[in-house]
Design a protein around this motif. Structure first.
Motif, PDB file in Angstrom:
ATOM      1  N   PRO A   9      -0.816   1.155   5.123  1.00  0.00           N
ATOM      2  CA  PRO A   9      -1.210   2.498   5.533  1.00  0.00           C
ATOM      3  C   PRO A   9      -0.791   3.540   4.506  1.00  0.00           C
ATOM      4  N   ALA A  10      -1.475   4.669   4.519  1.00  0.00           N
ATOM      5  CA  ALA A  10      -1.157   5.739   3.577  1.00  0.00           C
ATOM      6  C   ALA A  10       0.290   6.186   3.709  1.00  0.00           C
ATOM      7  N   SER A  11       0.816   6.129   4.926  1.00  0.00           N
ATOM      8  CA  SER A  11       2.208   6.546   5.143  1.00  0.00           C
ATOM      9  C   SER A  11       3.182   5.679   4.341  1.00  0.00           C
ATOM     10  N   SER A  12       2.860   4.399   4.187  1.00  0.00           N
ATOM     11  CA  SER A  12       3.707   3.504   3.377  1.00  0.00           C
ATOM     12  C   SER A  12       3.660   3.895   1.907  1.00  0.00           C
ATOM     13  N   ILE A  13       2.472   4.271   1.446  1.00  0.00           N
ATOM     14  CA  ILE A  13       2.330   4.687   0.053  1.00  0.00           C
ATOM     15  C   ILE A  13       3.124   5.957  -0.197  1.00  0.00           C
TER      16      ILE A  13
ATOM     17  N   THR B 208      19.314  -5.985   6.192  1.00  0.00           N
ATOM     18  CA  THR B 208      19.194  -4.983   5.119  1.00  0.00           C
ATOM     19  C   THR B 208      18.503  -5.566   3.897  1.00  0.00           C
ATOM     20  N   ARG B 209      18.899  -6.801   3.522  1.00  0.00           N
ATOM     21  CA  ARG B 209      18.276  -7.451   2.357  1.00  0.00           C
ATOM     22  C   ARG B 209      16.794  -7.701   2.597  1.00  0.00           C
ATOM     23  N   LYS B 210      16.454  -8.108   3.838  1.00  0.00           N
ATOM     24  CA  LYS B 210      15.055  -8.382   4.163  1.00  0.00           C
ATOM     25  C   LYS B 210      14.228  -7.107   4.062  1.00  0.00           C
TER      26      LYS B 210
ATOM     27  N   GLY C  68      10.396  -3.858   1.056  1.00  0.00           N
ATOM     28  CA  GLY C  68      10.084  -2.601   0.386  1.00  0.00           C
ATOM     29  C   GLY C  68       9.643  -2.823  -1.045  1.00  0.00           C
ATOM     30  N   VAL C  69      10.320  -3.733  -1.735  1.00  0.00           N
ATOM     31  CA  VAL C  69       9.956  -4.057  -3.123  1.00  0.00           C
ATOM     32  C   VAL C  69       8.574  -4.690  -3.166  1.00  0.00           C
ATOM     33  N   GLU C  70       8.325  -5.602  -2.231  1.00  0.00           N
ATOM     34  CA  GLU C  70       7.023  -6.279  -2.181  1.00  0.00           C
ATOM     35  C   GLU C  70       5.898  -5.268  -1.898  1.00  0.00           C
TER      36      GLU C  70
END
Length: 210
Positions: A49-53, A7-9, A14-16
């Motif tokens: 990818p755009a999906s991540s954005i 979970t932490r990873k 996600g923050v990165e």
């Protein structure tokens, strides 16, 4: 059951990813402005990818607003007035001006993009513009508070006039540096601007007491 380490990873990743997206958006928006910035361009620049954005931001407007909000936190910290033990009122306000200018030299895209949005008029106002104008209201309140603290004799009207003048002058100096580049020493100009505003404030307070 998901392990805490996993979970932490995921959270760290996600923050990165979010920071990579914001960094790319800053670069593109600084070069192309609001209209020229697109999710596709940000995706190409950050390698995600755009999906991540879209997982982090609902649309381009939300992304641009996040860019402004992130930069603002650093910028606002520069508005902290040093304590009385650090020098005279003039020295303290000069120090604040220098710190604000340094923050803009280090990260000019915040104000560059914000001013572009502020000058545009659209049928539907972008959230980024709303955020930037709110940011300016907070900065103006900080300046007004400094004026009242350092020059106690000022009345409310004088504080409003000086605050508007200080903000307008800072905007003008920033635009001048955008035009002339490093040929203009923004830190020195901001310090001079603060000193002149302080002198004007002192004169206005003296007249009010007369």
């Amino acid at each position: 059951m998901t392990k805490p380490q996993t979970t932490r990873k995921k959270r760290a990743n996600g923050v990165e990813s979010r920071q990579r997206i914001l960094d790319a958006a800053v670069d593109i928006a600084g070069e192309r402005g609001y209209e020229g910035t697109s999710i596709a361009a940000v995706s190409a620049a950050c390698g995600l990818p755009a999906s991540s954005i879209y997982w982090h931001f609902k649309d381009k407007d939300d992304l641009i607003a996040a860019v402004i909000e992130r930069s603002f936190d650093t910028w606002l910290a520069a508005f902290e007035l040093p304590g009385e033990e650090t020098g005279t009122p003039l020295e303290r306000v000069t120090a604040v001006a220098g710190n604000v200018a340094k923050s803009l030299v280090d990260a000019p895209d915040f104000l560059r993009l914000g001013l572009m949005l502020a000058l545009e008029r659209r049928p539907v106002e972008p959230r980024g513009r709303t955020v930037f104008l709110h940011v300016r209201d907070i900065a103006s309140a900080k300046i007004a508070e400094m004026a009242e603290t350092l020059v106690p004799g000022l009345d409310k009207e004088s504080v409003q006039i000086l605050t508007a003048y200080a903000v307008a002058g800072a905007d003008g100096l920033f635009v001048q540096r955008e035009i002339n580049g490093d040929a203009l020493d923004l830190v020195a100009m901001f310090e001079l601007h603060a000193q002149l505003v302080f002198e004007a404030a002192t004169r206005m307070a003296t007249r009010g007491e007369a």
